[in-house]
Design an enzyme around this catalytic site. Structure first.
Site, PDB file in Angstrom:
ATOM      1  N   GLY A  54      54.375  52.187 -12.705  1.00 21.52           N
ATOM      2  CA  GLY A  54      53.928  51.067 -13.521  1.00 21.52           C
ATOM      3  C   GLY A  54      54.970  49.963 -13.540  1.00 21.52           C
ATOM      4  N   HIS A  55      55.553  49.690 -12.362  1.00 19.72           N
ATOM      5  CA  HIS A  55      56.547  48.639 -12.244  1.00 19.72           C
ATOM      6  C   HIS A  55      56.698  48.236 -10.779  1.00 19.72           C
ATOM      7  CE1 HIS A  55      58.958  52.360 -11.679  1.00 19.72           C
ATOM      8  NE2 HIS A  55      59.555  51.629 -10.753  1.00 19.72           N
ATOM      9  N   ALA A  56      57.491  47.194 -10.560  1.00 21.79           N
ATOM     10  CA  ALA A  56      57.845  46.744  -9.212  1.00 21.79           C
ATOM     11  C   ALA A  56      59.358  46.564  -9.167  1.00 21.79           C
ATOM     12  CB  ALA A  56      57.143  45.430  -8.885  1.00 21.79           C
ATOM     13  N   ARG A 102      53.784  49.562  -8.220  1.00 20.54           N
ATOM     14  CA  ARG A 102      53.386  50.928  -7.876  1.00 20.54           C
ATOM     15  C   ARG A 102      53.058  51.729  -9.113  1.00 20.54           C
ATOM     16  NH1 ARG A 102      58.636  51.378  -6.129  1.00 20.54           N
ATOM     17  NH2 ARG A 102      58.126  49.281  -5.533  1.00 20.54           N
TER      18      ARG A 102
END
Length: 139
Positions: A54-56, A102
């Protein structure tokens, strides 16, 4: 900002050596992994129905491997294009480039997610808010 899309991310076949006493997979900097590994970590005991990621990342490159069990990795480049990969073989890894959102989910019981990373941990490299990610991608 690094211009990247989900098609820059790909599955990598890792060296698999079969032996009657069991298999071995070898991962080497600059050979098997297209970057120098500076950090390694793994996720395990993820409760059923939970997700991770839940981040990049702005600069970090990763090779994600299902060392045991299986899970899905959904990649999003902020343009509306998404790709989902099911990782379930310990001799395959998913190369994730910078600038890709992702999410990891659908963890099987007993799964272990091994991550080889190009950089040491740096909170400033993370983009944890999806709206901020979209703004970042439009720069």
């Amino acid at each position: 900002m690094i211009k990247s899309n989900v098609y820059d991310c790909t599955m990598i076949e890792l060296d698999k050596h079969h032996h009657k006493k069991g298999n071995i997979t070898v991962v080497e900097n600059g050979r098997t992994v297209p970057f120098e590994v500076r950090r390694t970590y793994y996720l395990y005991d993820v409760p059923s129905g939970e997700s991770r990621g839940g981040h990049a990342h702005r600069e970090l490159r990763q090779l994600i491997v299902a060392a045991s069990g299986s899970f899905d990795v959904t990649l999003n480049d902020g343009t509306g294009v998404k790709r989902t990969f099911t990782l379930n073989r310990p001799y395959q890894g998913l190369l994730v480039v910078p600038g890709i959102w992702r999410e990891l989910n659908n963890f099987s019981s007993g799964s272990v997610c091994l991550v080889l990373a190009s950089h040491e941990y740096d909170e400033n490299d993370y983009i944890r808010d999806y709206g901020e990610f979209l703004v970042y991608k439009k720069r």
